[in-house]
Every structure is written in structure tokens, then in C-alpha cells.
Design a protein around this motif. Structure first.
Motif, PDB file in Angstrom:
ATOM      1  N   GLU A   1       0.781  -1.186  -0.056  1.00  0.00           N
ATOM      2  CA  GLU A   1      -0.214  -0.058   0.195  1.00  0.00           C
ATOM      3  C   GLU A   1       0.734   1.266   0.003  1.00  0.00           C
ATOM      4  O   GLU A   1       2.090   1.153   0.371  1.00  0.00           O
ATOM      5  N   CYS A   2       0.343   2.409  -0.250  1.00  0.00           N
ATOM      6  CA  CYS A   2       0.943   3.415  -0.448  1.00  0.00           C
ATOM      7  C   CYS A   2       0.375   4.789   0.382  1.00  0.00           C
ATOM      8  O   CYS A   2      -0.971   4.767   0.498  1.00  0.00           O
ATOM      9  N   VAL A   3       1.089   5.096   1.494  1.00  0.00           N
ATOM     10  CA  VAL A   3       0.678   6.308   2.223  1.00  0.00           C
ATOM     11  C   VAL A   3       0.798   7.621   1.879  1.00  0.00           C
ATOM     12  O   VAL A   3       1.912   7.940   1.205  1.00  0.00           O
ATOM     13  N   GLN A   4      -0.120   8.487   2.110  1.00  0.00           N
ATOM     14  CA  GLN A   4       0.162   9.962   1.770  1.00  0.00           C
ATOM     15  C   GLN A   4       0.250  10.624   2.978  1.00  0.00           C
ATOM     16  O   GLN A   4      -0.525  10.833   3.843  1.00  0.00           O
ATOM     17  N   LEU A   5       1.560  11.285   3.261  1.00  0.00           N
ATOM     18  CA  LEU A   5       1.909  12.043   4.382  1.00  0.00           C
ATOM     19  C   LEU A   5       1.908  13.736   4.092  1.00  0.00           C
ATOM     20  O   LEU A   5       2.412  13.986   2.988  1.00  0.00           O
ATOM     21  N   HIS A   6       1.677  14.421   5.133  1.00  0.00           N
ATOM     22  CA  HIS A   6       1.760  16.011   5.117  1.00  0.00           C
ATOM     23  C   HIS A   6       2.838  16.290   4.950  1.00  0.00           C
ATOM     24  O   HIS A   6       3.886  15.679   5.866  1.00  0.00           O
ATOM     25  N   ARG A   7       3.354  17.061   4.055  1.00  0.00           N
ATOM     26  CA  ARG A   7       4.921  17.302   3.966  1.00  0.00           C
ATOM     27  C   ARG A   7       5.641  17.950   5.202  1.00  0.00           C
ATOM     28  O   ARG A   7       6.590  17.947   5.565  1.00  0.00           O
ATOM     29  N   THR A   8       4.715  18.869   5.933  1.00  0.00           N
ATOM     30  CA  THR A   8       5.556  19.510   6.973  1.00  0.00           C
ATOM     31  C   THR A   8       4.998  19.027   8.382  1.00  0.00           C
ATOM     32  O   THR A   8       5.791  19.392   9.446  1.00  0.00           O
ATOM     33  N   THR A   9       4.345  18.098   8.512  1.00  0.00           N
ATOM     34  CA  THR A   9       3.729  17.533   9.754  1.00  0.00           C
ATOM     35  C   THR A   9       4.079  16.012   9.907  1.00  0.00           C
ATOM     36  O   THR A   9       4.173  15.497  11.128  1.00  0.00           O
ATOM     37  N   GLY A  10       4.057  15.594   8.785  1.00  0.00           N
ATOM     38  CA  GLY A  10       4.367  14.037   8.637  1.00  0.00           C
ATOM     39  C   GLY A  10       2.806  13.368   8.980  1.00  0.00           C
ATOM     40  O   GLY A  10       2.917  11.978   9.112  1.00  0.00           O
ATOM     41  N   GLU A  11       1.758  13.860   9.271  1.00  0.00           N
ATOM     42  CA  GLU A  11       0.654  13.208   9.465  1.00  0.00           C
ATOM     43  C   GLU A  11       0.250  12.485   8.088  1.00  0.00           C
ATOM     44  O   GLU A  11       0.124  12.759   7.118  1.00  0.00           O
ATOM     45  N   THR A  12      -0.515  11.344   8.615  1.00  0.00           N
ATOM     46  CA  THR A  12      -0.866  10.518   7.671  1.00  0.00           C
ATOM     47  C   THR A  12      -2.317  11.070   7.131  1.00  0.00           C
ATOM     48  O   THR A  12      -3.160  11.077   7.599  1.00  0.00           O
ATOM     49  N   LEU A  13      -2.320  11.309   5.818  1.00  0.00           N
ATOM     50  CA  LEU A  13      -3.703  11.700   4.965  1.00  0.00           C
ATOM     51  C   LEU A  13      -4.481  10.903   4.525  1.00  0.00           C
ATOM     52  O   LEU A  13      -5.679  10.803   4.767  1.00  0.00           O
ATOM     53  N   ARG A  14      -4.079  10.024   3.816  1.00  0.00           N
ATOM     54  CA  ARG A  14      -4.768   8.865   2.921  1.00  0.00           C
ATOM     55  C   ARG A  14      -3.679   7.479   3.017  1.00  0.00           C
ATOM     56  O   ARG A  14      -2.736   7.728   2.923  1.00  0.00           O
ATOM     57  N   THR A  15      -4.394   6.625   2.632  1.00  0.00           N
ATOM     58  CA  THR A  15      -3.921   5.085   2.290  1.00  0.00           C
ATOM     59  C   THR A  15      -4.437   4.643   0.968  1.00  0.00           C
ATOM     60  O   THR A  15      -5.794   4.681   0.939  1.00  0.00           O
TER      61      THR A  15
END
Length: 245
Positions: free
Chosen positions: A122-136
Motif C-alpha cells: 500500500e501507499c500512504v500519503q503524508l503531510h509534507r510539514t507535519t508527517g500526518e497520514t492523510l490517506r492510504t
């Protein structure tokens, strides 16, 4: 600006560009112009202890809008490229991918975030400045069957691209250098936009440009082989070789 914070040693004052002129959003791809002056800006973190052993070649760091993204063992990190200040670090199981350049990177970045393939599934999308997981985004299943093994990854426009790695039965994992298909996922909806089934597609032989996706494929049908011959640019001064039995 310059900054002094634990984890960033010897920062210097730097004037940031008003536009993101320097980018490396994909390994070996989309590198913006590097204009002078250039030089040594900072040293310190993340250092060798947080990263991989030099004999286990990992994916190369990526850069977007002044942020560098790099890996450790199941560890993702983001640093300011101008002063070494750490934006974030995040332990993520399955983020490790080694064995490059025989293999392919599992990271890509753009204005929408950092995209990282985990466990080849799977591929996760992380916020560039916080590292928060946005979507999988799970690897799309083939014809309603078992989930695919995700190899190569890229981002352009509204689509997230990937390749379906061949299964290595001896090592019981995805093949590090070959895929048997490519696909595209709409990032907004999470649905598969399209897929292509092939065979013997080199991970490093996939490229995107001009609205098209190009693949270097080892196995061709006879029709595809003849089409490739017709598309070949020929030198009229060189005679065609006679076919061998």
C-alpha cells in the motif's frame, strides 16, 4: 533565515528563493535548475546513526519546496534543506526498502504530500510539514483477485502511479527489478483510473511525460515486435541484417 535547534548543527543564514527552484521529487527525475551560489549550508542531523548502513543502498533523499525527505530503518524524516531544522520524524513499519539501484525507490513527493509505499502492499500519503497520514491507497487487485505487490511509484497531476511487481517465489516477496503491469489511482477518489498488464517491465524503465506513460518491456507479442520495428529510426547508410534461422 537561520535557526538554531537541537538536531541541527552549524546552521548559517540563507536567503530562501521565492519559488521552489530546486526539486528532486522522484529518484533521478524532475530536478530543477541549480543556480549559483551553492555551497555547504549545515551539518549534523540526521547523521549516520538514524540512516541506513552505506552498504545497503536505500532510496535517495527527495526535495520539494525546501524540505528534504529521507529514510532510516522503518523511519521517515523531513528536514529543512537550508538550515537543517527537523520538521518531523515518524516510525512507520514497512517503510524500509533497500537494494537499490537493482530495486526501485518507494518514495515520491509533490505539493500534495510525501507518498511512500509500505510493505510493497500500500501507499500512504503524508503531510509534507507535519508527517500526518492523510490517506492510504492499497495496491489495486488484479481482476478481483489477490492484492498486488506495489513496486515503482510516481506522482503527476491528479494520479498516483504504481507498478505491479512480479512475485519472487524463492524469496517470497515482490521482485525488486521487474513488474508485470502498471496502474494509476485517482488521488481524490482513491479509485483505479486505469491499469495495463504486461510482462518483464523494468522498474527503472518506466517514465511519464507529455501526458503518456512509457515502459521498457522485455516480453513483446509478435504484433508489438513488428510495430517496434516499424517505429525504429533507420540509417539508410546501414543495410538491414538478414534474419537468422
Amino acid at each position: 533565515p537561520s535557526a538554531r535547534r537541537r538536531g541541527a548543527s552549524f546552521p548559517v543564514g540563507v536567503t530562501r528563493p521565492t519559488t521552489s527552484a530546486r526539486r528532486r521529487t522522484h529518484p533521478g527525475g524532475e530536478t530543477g535548475p541549480v543556480t549559483p551560489p551553492s555551497g555547504f549550508l549545515w551539518m549534523g542531523a540526521p547523521g549516520p546513526r538514524s540512516r541506513f548502513d552505506r552498504h545497503a543502498p536505500p532510496p535517495m533523499p527527495l526535495v520539494h519546496d525546501g524540505i528534504m525527505f529521507t529514510q532510516g530503518y522503518d523511519l521517515l524524516m523531513a528536514y529543512d534543506i537550508y538550515n537543517g531544522v527537523k520538521y518531523w520524524e515518524k516510525h512507520v513499519m514497512g517503510a524500509t526498502r533497500l537494494g537499490l539501484p537493482l530495486g526501485t525507490s518507494n518514495m515520491a513527493v509533490d505539493a500534495d504530500g510525501l507518498f511512500v509505499v509500505l510493505n510493497d502492499r500500500e501507499c500512504v500519503q503524508l503531510h509534507r510539514t507535519t508527517g500526518e497520514t492523510l490517506r492510504t491507497f492499497p495496491a489495486p487487485a488484479r481482476d478481483g483477485g489477490e492484492a498486488n505487490l506495489w513496486g515503482w511509484v510516481a506522482r503527476q497531476g491528479k494520479l498516483l502511479y504504481g507498478s505491479r511487481s512480479k512475485y519472487d517465489s524463492r524469496r517470497r516477496r515482490g521482485d525488486r527489478s521487474l513488474s508485470e503491469g502498471v496502474f494509476a489511482i485517482d488521488v481524490e477518489t482513491g479509485r483505479t483510473a486505469w491499469s495495463y498488464d504486461g510482462d518483464g517491465i523494468d522498474h527503472d524503465g518506466i517514465a511519464i511525460g507529455g501526458g503518456n506513460l512509457f515502459v521498457v518491456q522485455r516480453q513483446l507479442t509478435e504484433a508489438e515486435h513488428q510495430q517496434a520495428i516499424r517505429n525504429t529510426i533507420k540509417d539508410s547508410s546501414v543495410e538491414d541484417r538478414k534474419p537468422l534461422d
